[in-house]
Design a protein around this motif. Structure first.
Motif, PDB file in Angstrom:
ATOM      1  N   GLU A 111       0.551   0.358  -6.454  1.00  0.00           N
ATOM      2  CA  GLU A 111       1.138   1.485  -7.164  1.00  0.00           C
ATOM      3  C   GLU A 111       2.636   1.267  -7.357  1.00  0.00           C
ATOM      4  OE1 GLU A 111      -0.337   5.519  -5.986  1.00  0.00           O
ATOM      5  OE2 GLU A 111      -1.347   4.366  -4.426  1.00  0.00           O
ATOM      6  N   GLU A 112       3.256   0.583  -6.426  1.00  0.00           N
ATOM      7  CA  GLU A 112       4.679   0.276  -6.482  1.00  0.00           C
ATOM      8  C   GLU A 112       4.878  -1.097  -5.828  1.00  0.00           C
ATOM      9  OE1 GLU A 112       7.863   1.084  -7.566  1.00  0.00           O
ATOM     10  OE2 GLU A 112       8.209  -0.738  -6.412  1.00  0.00           O
ATOM     11  N   PHE A 113       5.133  -2.113  -6.634  1.00  0.00           N
ATOM     12  CA  PHE A 113       5.165  -3.497  -6.156  1.00  0.00           C
ATOM     13  C   PHE A 113       6.343  -3.781  -5.236  1.00  0.00           C
ATOM     14  CE2 PHE A 113       6.664  -7.922  -7.042  1.00  0.00           C
ATOM     15  CZ  PHE A 113       5.637  -8.596  -6.399  1.00  0.00           C
ATOM     16  N   PHE A 114       7.510  -3.196  -5.498  1.00  0.00           N
ATOM     17  CA  PHE A 114       8.729  -3.608  -4.817  1.00  0.00           C
ATOM     18  C   PHE A 114       9.029  -2.835  -3.537  1.00  0.00           C
ATOM     19  CE2 PHE A 114       9.288  -4.744  -9.247  1.00  0.00           C
ATOM     20  CZ  PHE A 114       9.768  -6.034  -9.165  1.00  0.00           C
TER      21      PHE A 114
ATOM     22  N   SER B 202       1.442  -6.611 -12.210  1.00  0.00           N
ATOM     23  CA  SER B 202       1.486  -5.528 -11.235  1.00  0.00           C
ATOM     24  C   SER B 202       2.111  -4.303 -11.891  1.00  0.00           C
ATOM     25  CB  SER B 202       2.271  -5.950  -9.976  1.00  0.00           C
ATOM     26  OG  SER B 202       2.028  -5.039  -8.918  1.00  0.00           O
ATOM     27  N   SER B 203       2.532  -3.344 -11.069  1.00  0.00           N
ATOM     28  CA  SER B 203       3.142  -2.114 -11.585  1.00  0.00           C
ATOM     29  C   SER B 203       4.229  -1.640 -10.640  1.00  0.00           C
ATOM     30  CB  SER B 203       2.088  -1.014 -11.766  1.00  0.00           C
ATOM     31  OG  SER B 203       1.430  -0.756 -10.545  1.00  0.00           O
ATOM     32  N   CYS B 204       5.192  -0.896 -11.192  1.00  0.00           N
ATOM     33  CA  CYS B 204       6.286  -0.372 -10.371  1.00  0.00           C
ATOM     34  C   CYS B 204       6.966   0.772 -11.096  1.00  0.00           C
ATOM     35  CB  CYS B 204       7.289  -1.471 -10.021  1.00  0.00           C
ATOM     36  SG  CYS B 204       8.304  -2.025 -11.405  1.00  0.00           S
ATOM     37  N   ARG B 205       7.964   1.355 -10.444  1.00  0.00           N
ATOM     38  CA  ARG B 205       8.717   2.471 -11.012  1.00  0.00           C
ATOM     39  C   ARG B 205       9.884   1.977 -11.865  1.00  0.00           C
ATOM     40  NH1 ARG B 205       9.075   7.616  -9.443  1.00  0.00           N
ATOM     41  NH2 ARG B 205      11.338   7.483  -9.382  1.00  0.00           N
TER      42      ARG B 205
ATOM     43  N   ARG C  28       0.836  -1.185   0.000  1.00  0.00           N
ATOM     44  CA  ARG C  28       0.000   0.000   0.000  1.00  0.00           C
ATOM     45  C   ARG C  28       0.879   1.246   0.000  1.00  0.00           C
ATOM     46  NH1 ARG C  28      -4.521  -2.282   4.241  1.00  0.00           N
ATOM     47  NH2 ARG C  28      -5.718  -3.419   2.679  1.00  0.00           N
ATOM     48  N   GLY C  29       0.408   2.258  -0.710  1.00  0.00           N
ATOM     49  CA  GLY C  29       1.159   3.493  -0.773  1.00  0.00           C
ATOM     50  C   GLY C  29       2.100   3.525  -1.964  1.00  0.00           C
TER      51      GLY C  29
END
Length: 434
Positions: free
Chosen positions: A94-97, A123-126, A43-44
């Motif tokens: 919003e950011e998986f890792f 999923s999704s990440c930066r 989360r976040g």
């Protein structure tokens, strides 16, 4: 011009709640309706993009693998009752890792649990989970190795919010990335064979014409999407993507826009976002629209504003069909998924042709805004005709490989799209504020 937003280190307030427990009583109904299973693995967000109004910017908390393990048996039983649906779990992080020292180990553990239970996952990440200029070669080797392992553990696709390839725009968006960093990440991922999606904001109210031209050039680059190299070592790939000759010899020749999920996207000035405050300071904002959570805004360059407004009409005209293709793509596998994706790529290519034509019109149309508007409509009419012919062929290939129900959905939406005769915005208010 960097629009700074405050990074927060506080925990997300509800992070200590049970992480992975969805409303299981709705699971079968969701799959009956050809929906998908979505879970949160965190989360976040670790980032603080200037266009994001959310209060948790810079605050991120991880979910735990044991919580996921509780849910997987129930998911397995539900998917067993729906064998026609792709066994894919969508981790809507919003950011998986995250940025902890355990990021790699945690990611591999979560992926392993899903894979062992027979699921693919997305999923999704930066971008900085692939390339970080401030880190050393061993870090990049470790990350590349992780991405290859995730591929083997059922990664079906990962979304990256690239948002731009132009340094000045990335600074304005407070992305904490650069165009070169984005390019290296895209090359690394595609050479490793990682299935990707990219998002990109084409128009923003504060941009200059030079930035718009640079955006067009980046979306058209053919040195970013590389052919998968499963036979090469991690060392060879990490070094190769930094070598122009190696890149040239391993390029697919496909333009980058083929990998952008939605083309011709315009910035929305959301209430409470740092980008919106800067636009207000520049005198670009208008009325507040609480129902949509945004502030009306005009473009500093009226020519870009005209292009943005017409781009939104193009997006709205094609959105329902594109989203139908995307929705079906999520729940099928194999050849059916491939032909649906080909149709989506054709829509992106047509959008890029519209973008190219827009820049030409800006350069060649010297009269007032009315003449530019008329020329933009003519451009879109011409491009739409070509797209309709191309999509017709691809839909024809798609229908025979889909189930009867899915084929009926796609056929119906295709016919509705063909029957539409007007350029208009979906929302009554001008979404682009131009």
């Amino acid at each position: 011009m960097r629009i700074r937003t405050k990074l927060r280190t506080a925990k997300v307030p509800n992070a200590r709640l049970v992480d992975f427990l969805p409303e299981l009583d709705l699971l079968d109904r969701t799959l009956d309706c050809r929906g998908v299973v979505q879970l949160e693995a965190s989360r976040g967000c670790t980032s603080a993009c200037s266009f994001c109004p959310r209060s948790h910017k810079g605050a991120w908390a991880a979910g735990s693998a044991p919580s996921l393990a509780i849910v997987l048996p129930e998911l397995t039983r539900a998917f067993d009752r729906h064998p026609e649906t792709s066994r894919t779990v969508y981790l809507v992080d919003e950011e998986f890792f995250g940025r902890g020292d355990d990021a790699v180990a945690r990611a591999l553990e979560l992926a392993g649990l899903l894979h062992d239970a027979g699921f693919s996952w997305e999923s999704s990440c930066r971008v900085d989970q692939v390339v970080r200029p401030e880190t050393d070669r061993p870090w990049h080797l470790s990350r590349a190795r992780m991405w290859r392992q995730l591929n083997q553990l059922g990664l079906r696709r990962m979304l990256f919010g690239v948002e731009s390839g132009v340094d000045s725009v990335l600074t304005r968006f407070n992305k904490d990335t650069t165009g070169d960093q984005n390019a290296l990440a895209i090359r690394t991922l595609t050479a490793l064979g990682v299935p990707t999606r990219f998002t990109y904001i084409t128009f923003d109210q504060q941009m200059t014409l030079d930035e718009l031209r640079a955006t067009h050039a980046f979306q058209g680059r053919t040195d970013l999407l590389l052919a998968p190299q499963p036979h090469l070592s991690i060392d060879e790939i990490v070094d190769g993507v930094r070598d122009p000759q190696w890149v040239a010899s391993h390029s697919t020749g496909r333009p980058f826009h083929a990998g952008i999920s939605y083309m011709l996207v315009s910035m929305e000035c959301l209430i409470g976002a740092a980008y919106t405050r800067k636009a207000q300071a520049l005198g670009l904002t208008g009325a507040v629209d609480p129902s949509m959570g945004r502030v009306e805004a005009r473009f500093a360059d009226q020519r870009i504003g005209a292009c943005s407004r017409h781009a939104q009409m193009w997006v709205d005209r094609t959105f329902a069909l594109d989203y139908t293709l995307k929705s079906l793509e999520k729940i099928v596998d194999g050849r059916a998924r491939n032909v649906l994706h080909d149709a989506r790529v054709a829509i992106r290519a047509a959008a890029y042709s519209v973008f190219t034509g827009m820049l030409t019109l800006i350069d060649t149309t010297s009269a007032g805004p009315e003449l530019l508007d008329s020329a933009l409509r003519d451009l879109m009419d011409e491009e739409l005709g070509m797209l309709q012919r191309a999509i017709g062929e691809l839909i024809g290939q798609s229908l025979p490989v889909l189930s009867t129900t899915n084929a009926a959905v796609l056929h119906g939406e295709h016919q509705r799209w063909l029957a539409t005769r007007q350029w208009q915005l979906i929302n009554a208010a001008d979404a682009c504020g131009t």
